[in-house]
Structure formats: C-alpha cells, structure tokens
Design an enzyme around this catalytic site. Structure first.
Site, PDB file in Angstrom:
ATOM      1  N   ASP A 145      -5.698  35.079 -36.399  1.00 50.67           N
ATOM      2  CA  ASP A 145      -5.483  33.652 -36.288  1.00 50.67           C
ATOM      3  C   ASP A 145      -6.552  32.990 -35.427  1.00 50.67           C
ATOM      4  OD1 ASP A 145      -3.921  31.736 -37.300  1.00 50.67           O
ATOM      5  OD2 ASP A 145      -2.386  31.821 -35.749  1.00 50.67           O
TER       6      ASP A 145
ATOM      7  N   ASP B 151       0.813  -1.218   0.000  1.00 49.03           N
ATOM      8  CA  ASP B 151       0.000   0.000   0.000  1.00 49.03           C
ATOM      9  C   ASP B 151       0.845   1.265   0.000  1.00 49.03           C
ATOM     10  OD1 ASP B 151      -2.401  -1.163  -0.216  1.00 49.03           O
ATOM     11  OD2 ASP B 151      -3.137  -0.682   1.777  1.00 49.03           O
TER      12      ASP B 151
END
Lengths: 501, 445
Positions: free
Chosen positions: A287, A36
């Site tokens: 753009d 763990d």
C-alpha cells in the site's frame, strides 16, 4: 513597523503564562491593560480546562498611565496571596509594561513583606523574545530559584530515574506524548522523578537533582533549564526527539547508556520496531509503495518539522521538497538537521512566504500548522497538522501521541490519510473520474491572460479532477516560459513532456 | 429585604478586575459591515495574537484588516513613525484600493504618545484615501466600546446635511418628520428589518451610521435626528449631538419585542406621529406567542450576568419580561444618561413582573462575582469564555456572552434568536439531566 495579520509564535508573556499555569498552585499576575488576559480564554477553550486559569491581570488603565501603578500591583499580589494561597506568584510583564518601565522588581520586594508565597518577576523582554523563548527562560528561572534555594547535599535515587522537562499546557499533543514517554521509560526500567512543569508543585522542584538524567522531548522549551542543571549540578540531559522509529531507537540507546542500563535494549528496540509499532511494517507493505517519491512540504516548529521531515524521507520514502520552520532563533540547528533530507530549507516567520512556496512547489501533501492547512484548502492540497499554532480540533480527547512507538503509528496514519488514497488515485487515473465540471482556478498569485483554445479546454476536462488544477497551472507556467499566449492541445502535451524531462 | 430597597435599581462599582475582549476586536465585525474599508491596527504582537485567536477562521479568508506591528525600533523612536505608516498605507492602498483606511490606535500608541490624529490628515493627502483614527485601546475601553470609538470618529466624516430646496418642499411634506439617522453597526439584513419596521409606522430612515459602504455615509447636521440601536454607543451619541448638532432620541434599545416596541414608540413620540397601535400591539403579541415554548423553559429561573459587552441591561430587561429573575447585572461601563430610557424600562418591567430589582455592578470583579455565584447558585450565568468551562465543571450552567454580540438579536424578528441562545444550555441540561455527572471537578486540591 511590519505589516502582518498572522503569526506563528505568540508574544512573550504567553510563554511565561504557559509555564506558570502548568505548575500546580502557581499564580500568574499580568501587568496589562484590560483585554490582555486572553490567555485564560485559550486555556479554558482549547484545553477545555475545568479549573479557573490561575492568571489574573493587574489592570493598567488611564490612572496607572498618569500616576504609575503605585500600590496597585502590590495590592493585587497580596490579594492573590490571601485568596488562592499559591506557592509562587509570577509577575508577568507585557508589551505595555515593557514601555512603562515601572520598577516591577521593587513592587515585588515590597509585596514580599506581607505575603507567604514566593514571588518572581519573569525575566522576559517583549520586544526581544517570542512565546517559546520566554517560556524556555521562565522555566529555567523558576527551576534555578527552587533548586538553588535547597543547599542540601544531592542524593541520587537508588534506581535510575529521569526528569521530563517541557510538558506544557497548550502544547501540541503534550499530554499524550508525556504518557507515551512514561510508558517507554517504564519498559526500560527507569523511574520518573518529576515531570516539569505540567502538574508539578514548585515545592517539589528541590527533588529535581535526585534524578540521574533529564529528558527534553521538545527543543523549544526546556533546553535552557536542562543546560542550567547540567552546568550547575552535572546532570546529563538527552535532547534527542523520540519521534519516528530511527530517532526513538537512538533516544533509547542514549538513555540506556547514560544510566548504565543492564538490559538488552537492542533486543527491546528491535522487537518494538518490528512488531509493536506497525509503522515499519506499514512502510514495507505494498500500500505504501504508492507514496514512493511523492512530493511533500513540511513546515512547523523546529522539533516537529525536523522530526517529521526525517520520518517522511527516511522511513517512508517520500520526497520532501521543502522543510521549514518559523523558529528563526533555532534556525542553524534546524538547517543542520534537515539539510541532507530535503531539497531546500525555508526559515521564516512570514506565512505568506510559506504560502507562496507551497503554490510554487505544488506538493502532493503538506505537513504544517493550521495556517498551512488553510493554504492547502485554497490550493486543493491535503494537509496534515503536525505543529502549533493549532485549533481546538488539535486537542483530541483520544490517545494521540507523536512521540515513541505509538507515536509512529499515529504519524503513519496521519501521513497515509493525507495523501490521496493509492487505489483511488489509480482508478481515477484509468477512468478519469466522474468529475468533469469546468475548471476552477485556485491560485495564490494573480492570473495573467492566457487564452485556452476550446479543444485544449476539452482535453483538460478529461483529466481527473484532483490533478486538473496542477496540470492547468503547469501548462500555463510552461506557456509563459515559452512566451506563448494561446494554449492548444499541442502546448499541453509539450508541457507534459517538458515536465517529465 | 425592605420594600423600599426593591423599588429602585441599585448601582455598585467594583475593582474592574474582570475578563472581557480587547476593544480592537471591533474590526472583526466592522470590516465585514463596511465592505470597502481597510482596518489597520497599530499595535504589538499581543494585539495581533489576540485578534488571530479571537477571530479564528476569519483570519484565513484574506480579511481586510492587518496589523502594523510595532517593533523595538518604533518604540525607541529610532524609526520615524510617520514614514513607517506612510509606507504601510501606500502598500495597502496599492494592494487593496479601499475607500477608507481606519487606523485603530492601541495601548502602545497611547503610551508612546504616537500622534495618530496629527499624522492621518497628512498621509491621507499623500495617498488620496481617507484615513480615520479610532483609539480603541484597552486602557480606556472594553470590547464593544471599540465600535463606539470607530463610529464616533466616522461621524466627523459624514457629509453635511443640506436642507431641501424650497422647490422640493412638497416632497418632504409627505414624510412629515425631520431626517432620521440610526447609528450602530448591524448586519445588513437586520438593518433592513428595523428600517422596514419604522417604515410601517410611516417613519423614513434617511441613513445609517455606518452604511455597508463608506462612500454612502449619511448626511448629518442641525435638524437631523439620530437614534442608537446599541447600548454601547455613548461616545458616538455625544459626538453626534455636540459636534454634528444632531438631536438625539433617547430610547430603549430594540432588543427583544418589548424593547423594539418601546424603541419604535419613542421615535414616533418624538416625531409626533401616532403609532399604528393596533398594528404594533398585534405584532408584539404574536412575537410573544411564538416565544412561548422558550419562555416556559426559563420562567421563574434565575440569571446572573458577569458583564463584558454592555448589552447586559437590555438583555436583562428582556429576560425579566420573559419571567426570569435577574440577580446581578455586571457591566463594564454604565452611561446612565445614554441608557436612561433603557434603565427606566428595566425598572418598570421589574415592577410589572413583580420581581426584585437586580443589582447593577459596574467594573465588576470576577473573583468576587464567582464567590457570589457560588452563594446564589443561579440557574444560568451569562459570562465570558474564560469562566464558562470552569463554572460548567462545577455544575453551574453558563451561556457564553460573546455570542450575543455576533448573533442577530435586534428587532421583533430576532427575539427568537436571543431565547434560542439563552435556553440552549437549559435544553442541553434537560437532555443530560438523568446521567448524574453534572459536577465534573475533583474535590481534592
């Protein structure tokens, strides 16, 4: 029981350990079975941490199961106390210890007699809270422990100062964000009192109340502590997220008002917005026109998903079809934040629901977590990663904040690069591209048997590769809705018209 | 050190405070090996989080595994676990139609004493799909031992071996040895390589546990000989002997050319087959020759195994044979009976190479090990990911141990891959050695 193989937020103990190991000289001890301690691997690999992660496990094995931990936890605490001499040891329960129901608090009281370090039991329940909630609570717990143990009269700093609450290990671009906030505050003439918890010593926490205000840059972790400090020590806090031009401006205004700043912050905001950050200019540049009205889907933690949604809609003119978060515990806040900016709100921690939503909407770009990036790969939709859970490539070495004015530049780049480039898009539409290979179906749902007439297939191949799948799916969707079994060129055009209408 | 001390292997046992992967990680390679299986891990968010992080990109490829995530209602028994599991298995059966569903029990199912073995046969009958239960939990096992629990459970499902009919007796005589089943999950190409290696000695492998399809599990029973290919399969070995009455061939493991040769020789010896010695000599020799460029890099260097995957003894034995000096072999669990031949080959190799015997530390303590590493300053530390980067930052060269589990390391052909892994950090060091920044941690604390 729930069938699952992927989750957005980790288990509770991960949150606690993130808090503990972000502090300097604090050691986390997990009451957990072998294996763990995977947190250590994540920290060592993702953060490329040079130091040993200050987390050890007090291993729960068969013997512990039969006889209880007895001396084991106490021994492990005393041992760590001697080996590492930490200021604080945080004992962390896990899913396993939650059900063993051992009296961990009792172990702590016993260990306290023989150790120099302070010891706390993290107050989290594995089955009730997730990683973020646990981290939030643990941070509050540690702060209240150290602030309350300092009964001295509070003396504020001479100059206006702030604490930053919520910079963590394994956080999404946290280190960069912290630097950016630091820079901003310096510009505003505000000193940083403490950054908590990253790199902070718990022994310094008693100084916390000297600051004028608290700043909580992320909603997920730090709010509980800020509320506690407001209630007990009358410290105001600012929880606006300084992400994007509009929100950063409002964040600066709030800070300057709270600290009675004498500076002309409106002028500062104006200058930063128009000339220092490139994002405002960028969204006006021709753009960016090509992005107008493009469809996007946003999903992530509450902080990032909400902020990015607002940026896309308000600052770039993009159409967010769906904004979502997996922070279900904070769902109301999220809904309130984004409701006005998107077509629909999705609050779920089930990644398959998010995947299906993407397949259904077919946005031109996704802004999500690593899971959404992979869904995007399968559907041929570009994705920019804006939130945890993340992989190692989301811990960049270069300076990549999401907050503040430099953050707006980074986000603009990310958004722009995620969409197919404008000119490329245009050229492909005119010349149809060079890519005329046969259609590959990429779909999350199973295909039903629709017959494509050969002339229709030919027509389909004239369509540029990157939109071909979408056209194919739309046509099929249309055919199904009209209960047609055969797809002809006529059906394709009818589908296009129906969609445009 | 007195001479007597160096003559025997020394064993120690520490506190067991070490880093390793949770044994449920075995689903990662087993679902890929057994292509018609589905693995259902019955556990909590902690297990799920480990899997999703440890398996990385595999997760996104619609894997044939899932979590049955236990919620508070399951823990407090408000929900009936039988009905819940039945519901999930029905769903899996419908969506994926696997030939077998493997339930992986976890720490939580142990603690709340969920009777998986009791429920499986009932649900199996209801959905008509075999369900196998393996308790691969962190309370009892480490990392690769997960595979051991799955294979031990699977051994019960192998069909009973039928002695060939008299009429077909003459066919069997051509093989002139009893049935041989090898156990241990290897990538299909590696399994094929080992099968061919034995075939060239006139030994026919009648099956593998596991095969690449569940439906092709080998026949087992009295009279069948079994041999392991991996050092962590002691439960499977025990099950095969005690429950399926097979005869175990205790051999060193086919890791490295020396191990592979000893493995083949042992099998030949048990079957009373004269190995084509010339053949085998030539094979081993040419492999060693091809390894020469790598060996020149590691000869005389020292290595320290922190221990996390039970391959340590075999790898250490191979590296000693390559001319390395092994200081310490950390290992999660040491089955001296199952690994007996491997241990004696290690001892023999140390004597042959004239190096002192390594210390074998069972259930190591990582903190103590780091202190020992600091004192010994080995040239290479083989360790888990939790310690790799911190050690590297302190100027200690490391190799990430998990890679040995996922790389192809068995047989003659793959010996090169082991050394490719072992020498990679050393080769990196050679490239960067003149830059002068091998220690990258600040001294002030």
């Amino acid at each position: 029981m729930k069938l699952a193989y992927w989750m957005y937020a980790g288990p509770a103990h991960i949150g606690t350990l993130r808090v503990a190991s972000s502090f300097k000289n604090v050691h986390g001890i997990m009451h957990a079975p072998l294996g763990d301690d995977y947190f250590n691997v994540m920290r060592s690999m993702l953060e490329r941490e040079r130091d040993f992660t200050p987390v050890t496990a007090s291993i729960v094995d068969r013997y512990v199961l039969a006889r209880g931990s007895q001396e084991k936890v106490v021994e492990n605490i005393t041992r760590k106390d001697q080996e590492e001499k930490p200021d604080l040891i945080v004992l962390t329960p896990t899913c396993t210890s939650s059900i063993l129901q051992e009296d961990l608090q009792n172990f702590i009281s016993r260990a306290q007699a023989s150790t120099d370090s302070d010891i706390l039991l993290a107050d989290v329940n594995h089955y009730r809270v997730n990683e973020f909630q646990a981290a939030d609570r643990t941070l509050e717990q540690i702060i209240s422990f150290y602030v309350s143990s300092n009964p001295n009269k509070i003396v504020k700093t001479e100059k206006p100062s702030a604490n930053i609450l919520g910079i963590f290990t394994l956080g999404f671009h946290h280190q960069h964000d912290c630097r950016e906030i630091y820079r901003l505050l310096k510009d505003l003439g505000i000193e940083i009192n403490l950054v908590v918890p990253e790199g902070c010593a718990v022994t310094d926490l008693k100084k916390l109340t000297k600051a004028w205000i608290n700043i909580v840059p992320y909603r997920e972790i730090g709010l509980m502590a800020a509320k506690f400090l407001e209630k007990e020590y009358q410290m105001p806090y600012i929880s606006t997220i300084p992400m994007g031009l509009v929100e950063t401006a409002s964040w600066i205004r709030q800070i300057c008002k709270q600290t009675n700043s004498q500076m002309d912050y409106e002028k500062y905001i104006d200058h930063q917005t128009r000339f220092v950050s490139q994002a405002a200019w960028f969204s006006r540049s021709i753009d960016c026109q090509n992005l107008t009205g493009k469809k996007a889907l946003v999903f992530g933690d509450a902080t990032h998903a909400a902020a990015i949604t607002k940026i896309l809609v308000r600052e770039m003119g993009i159409n967010v079809c769906c904004a979502g978060t997996y922070c279900q515990h904070d769902g109301d806040w999220f809904r309130e934040q984004v409701q006005a900016f998107c077509d629909q709100v999705l609050i779920t921690d089930d990644h398959t629901r998010v995947g299906n939503m993407i397949a259904e909407i077919e946005p031109a770009a996704i802004f999500g977590t690593q899971m959404e990036r992979h869904v995007g790969k399968r559907l041929d939709i570009p994705c920019g990663v804006i939130s945890a859970p993340i992989h190692i490539q989301n811990f960049p070495l270069s300076y990549r904040p999401f907050l503040g004015y430099e953050g707006t530049n980074q986000i603009a780049d990310l958004v722009y690069n995620s969409f197919t480039l404008g000119m490329e898009d245009h050229l492909l539409e005119i010349f149809g591209g060079h890519d005329v290979k046969t259609v590959i179906t990429k779909n999350l749902s199973t295909d039903q048997n629709l017959i494509w007439e050969s002339s229709a297939i030919e027509e389909l191949q004239k369509i540029p590769g990157f939109v071909r799948n979408r056209i194919k799916r739309n046509t099929e969707k249309f055919a199904r809705s009209k209960k047609l079994e055969k797809i002809t060129v006529e059906v394709m055009y009818a589908a296009k018209e129906a969609l445009a209408a | 050190m007195s001479p007597t001390e160096t003559l025997k292997l020394k064993f120690e046992c520490e506190t067991g405070n070490y880093h390793t992967f949770c044994p449920i990680s075995c689903v990662a390679w087993l679902y890929q090996k057994i292509s018609d299986s589905f693995f259902l891990v019955i556990g909590t968010k902690t297990c799920g989080y480990f899997l999703q992080n440890a398996l990385g990109v595999m997760i996104f490829a619609e894997p044939r595994y899932a979590m049955a995530e236990l919620e508070e209602g399951d823990i407090s028994a408000q929900l009936h676990d039988f009905d819940e599991l039945k519901r999930l298995c029905f769903q899996i059966h419908q969506d994926r139609n696997p030939s077998v569903i493997v339930w992986i029990g976890t720490c939580t199912t142990e603690i709340i004493k969920m009777d998986l073995e009791g429920m499986a046969p009932k649900i199996e009958q209801m959905i008509g799909c075999p369900i196998i239960v393996a308790r691969a939990n962190g309370l009892d096992y480490a990392f690769t031992q997960g595979e051991d629990t799955v294979l031990a459970a699977m051994a019960h499902r192998c069909p009973e071996w039928q002695a060939p009919h008299e009429a077909f007796g003459h066919q069997r005589e051509q093989e002139n040895h009893p049935n041989l089943v090898l156990f241990g999950s290897l990538p299909n190409t590696v399994a094929e390589q080992l099968t061919r290696e034995l075939a060239s000695q006139g030994i026919h492998v009648s099956g593998w546990l596991p095969e690449s399809r569940y439906e092709e599990l080998p026949q087992l029973g009295p009279g069948v000989f079994v041999c392991g290919v991996n050092p962590f399969l002691s439960r499977t070995a025990t099950t095969l002997m005690r429950r399926r009455k097979c005869q175990l061939i205790g051999a060193p493991f086919p890791i490295g050319p020396d191990g592979t040769r000893a493995w083949i020789e042992k099998i030949c010896q048990v079957f009373n087959i004269q190995p084509h010695l010339e053949n085998l000599d030539q094979r081993e020799k040419s492999i060693w020759e091809s390894l020469e460029p790598y060996i020149s890099l590691i000869k005389g260097r020292s290595v320290f195994f922190m221990g996390d995957n039970l391959l340590e003894i075999s790898l250490a034995r191979f590296l000693v044979r390559c001319g390395m000096i092994v200081y310490e072999i950390g290992i999660p669990y040491m089955d001296k009976r199952f690994q007996a031949s491997e241990l004696s080959l290690l001892e023999k190799t140390c004597k042959q190479m004239n190096v002192s015997m390594p210390l074998i530390v069972e259930k190591p303590d990582n903190y103590n090990q780091v202190q020992r590493i600091r004192a010994l300053q080995p040239d290479l530390v083989i360790t888990g990911l939790a310690h790799s980067n911190p050690l590297e930052a302190r100027g200690i060269t490391t190799k990430w141990s998990v890679e040995f589990t996922f790389a192809q390391i068995h047989g003659f052909t793959n010996a090169r891959d082991i050394l490719e892994l072992v020498t990679r950090p050393l080769r990196r060091n050679n490239h960067l050695k003149d830059l002068g920044w091998s220690e990258l941690v600040s001294q002030t604390k």
